[in-house]
Design a protein around this motif. Structure first.
Motif, short mmCIF file in Angstrom:
data_model
loop_
_atom_site.label_atom_id
_atom_site.label_comp_id
_atom_site.label_asym_id
_atom_site.label_seq_id
_atom_site.Cartn_x
_atom_site.Cartn_y
_atom_site.Cartn_z
N ARG A 239 0.83 -1.21 0.00
CA ARG A 239 0.00 0.00 0.00
C ARG A 239 0.86 1.26 0.00
N SER A 240 1.94 1.23 0.76
CA SER A 240 2.83 2.39 0.82
C SER A 240 3.47 2.67 -0.54
N ALA A 241 3.96 1.63 -1.19
CA ALA A 241 4.58 1.79 -2.51
C ALA A 241 3.56 2.31 -3.52
N PHE A 242 2.34 1.77 -3.45
CA PHE A 242 1.31 2.23 -4.38
C PHE A 242 0.95 3.68 -4.10
N SER A 243 0.81 4.03 -2.85
CA SER A 243 0.47 5.40 -2.48
C SER A 243 1.52 6.38 -3.00
N GLU A 244 2.76 6.02 -2.85
CA GLU A 244 3.85 6.86 -3.35
C GLU A 244 3.71 7.06 -4.86
N TRP A 245 3.43 5.98 -5.58
CA TRP A 245 3.25 6.09 -7.03
C TRP A 245 2.02 6.93 -7.36
N TYR A 246 0.91 6.65 -6.68
CA TYR A 246 -0.35 7.32 -6.96
C TYR A 246 -0.22 8.84 -6.83
N TYR A 247 0.43 9.29 -5.78
CA TYR A 247 0.57 10.73 -5.58
C TYR A 247 1.67 11.36 -6.42
N SER A 248 2.41 10.53 -7.14
CA SER A 248 3.43 11.06 -8.05
C SER A 248 2.89 11.30 -9.45
N VAL A 249 1.72 10.75 -9.77
CA VAL A 249 1.16 10.94 -11.11
C VAL A 249 0.33 12.23 -11.13
N SER A 250 0.01 12.67 -12.33
CA SER A 250 -0.71 13.93 -12.49
C SER A 250 -2.18 13.79 -12.07
N ASP A 251 -2.81 14.92 -11.85
CA ASP A 251 -4.24 14.92 -11.54
C ASP A 251 -5.03 14.30 -12.68
N GLN A 252 -4.59 14.53 -13.89
CA GLN A 252 -5.28 13.96 -15.07
C GLN A 252 -5.19 12.42 -15.02
N ASP A 253 -4.03 11.91 -14.69
CA ASP A 253 -3.87 10.45 -14.58
C ASP A 253 -4.75 9.89 -13.47
N ARG A 254 -4.79 10.59 -12.34
CA ARG A 254 -5.65 10.13 -11.24
C ARG A 254 -7.12 10.16 -11.65
N ALA A 255 -7.50 11.16 -12.42
CA ALA A 255 -8.89 11.23 -12.89
C ALA A 255 -9.22 10.05 -13.81
N GLU A 256 -8.23 9.60 -14.58
CA GLU A 256 -8.44 8.44 -15.45
C GLU A 256 -8.67 7.16 -14.65
N MET A 257 -8.23 7.15 -13.40
CA MET A 257 -8.37 5.97 -12.56
C MET A 257 -9.75 5.84 -11.93
N LYS A 258 -10.55 6.89 -11.98
CA LYS A 258 -11.85 6.88 -11.30
C LYS A 258 -12.72 5.68 -11.68
N PRO A 259 -12.85 5.33 -12.96
CA PRO A 259 -13.67 4.14 -13.28
C PRO A 259 -13.13 2.86 -12.63
N PHE A 260 -11.82 2.73 -12.54
CA PHE A 260 -11.23 1.56 -11.89
C PHE A 260 -11.64 1.52 -10.43
#
Length: 84
Positions: A28-49
């Motif tokens: 979870r920690s490794a994923f969190s680090e990656w998640y917050y390193s991507v752009s807001d646009q990339d995070r928005a693309e993850m919403k359906p997932f």
């Protein structure tokens, strides 16, 4: 959704499902680090997932609740039969 995002999300979900309990915080920690390193646009693309993941989780919770209720009813029937 971009392929690298989908791949990372799928790997994360798979790793969590197959992990030992002690490994989960590290994953979870490794994923969190990656998640917050991507752009807001990339995070928005993850919403359906995330929406699909939440839906699957609630479906599983509902199934478990049904099974627990079924077990409770069987236990009550067993106790009622033993009282006779």
């Amino acid at each position: 959704m971009r392929a690298y995002i989908r791949k990372t999300l799928d790997e994360y979900k798979s790793n969590l499902m197959s992990a030992e309990e002690s490994e989960i915080p590290t994953i979870r920690s490794a994923f969190s680090e990656w998640y917050y390193s991507v752009s807001d646009q990339d995070r928005a693309e993850m919403k359906p997932f995330w929406d699909e993941t939440k839906k699957e989780a609630w479906e599983m919770i509902d199934e478990i609740k049904e099974m627990i209720e079924e077990l409770r009813m069987l236990k009550e029937a067993e106790l009622a039969g033993a009282r006779k």
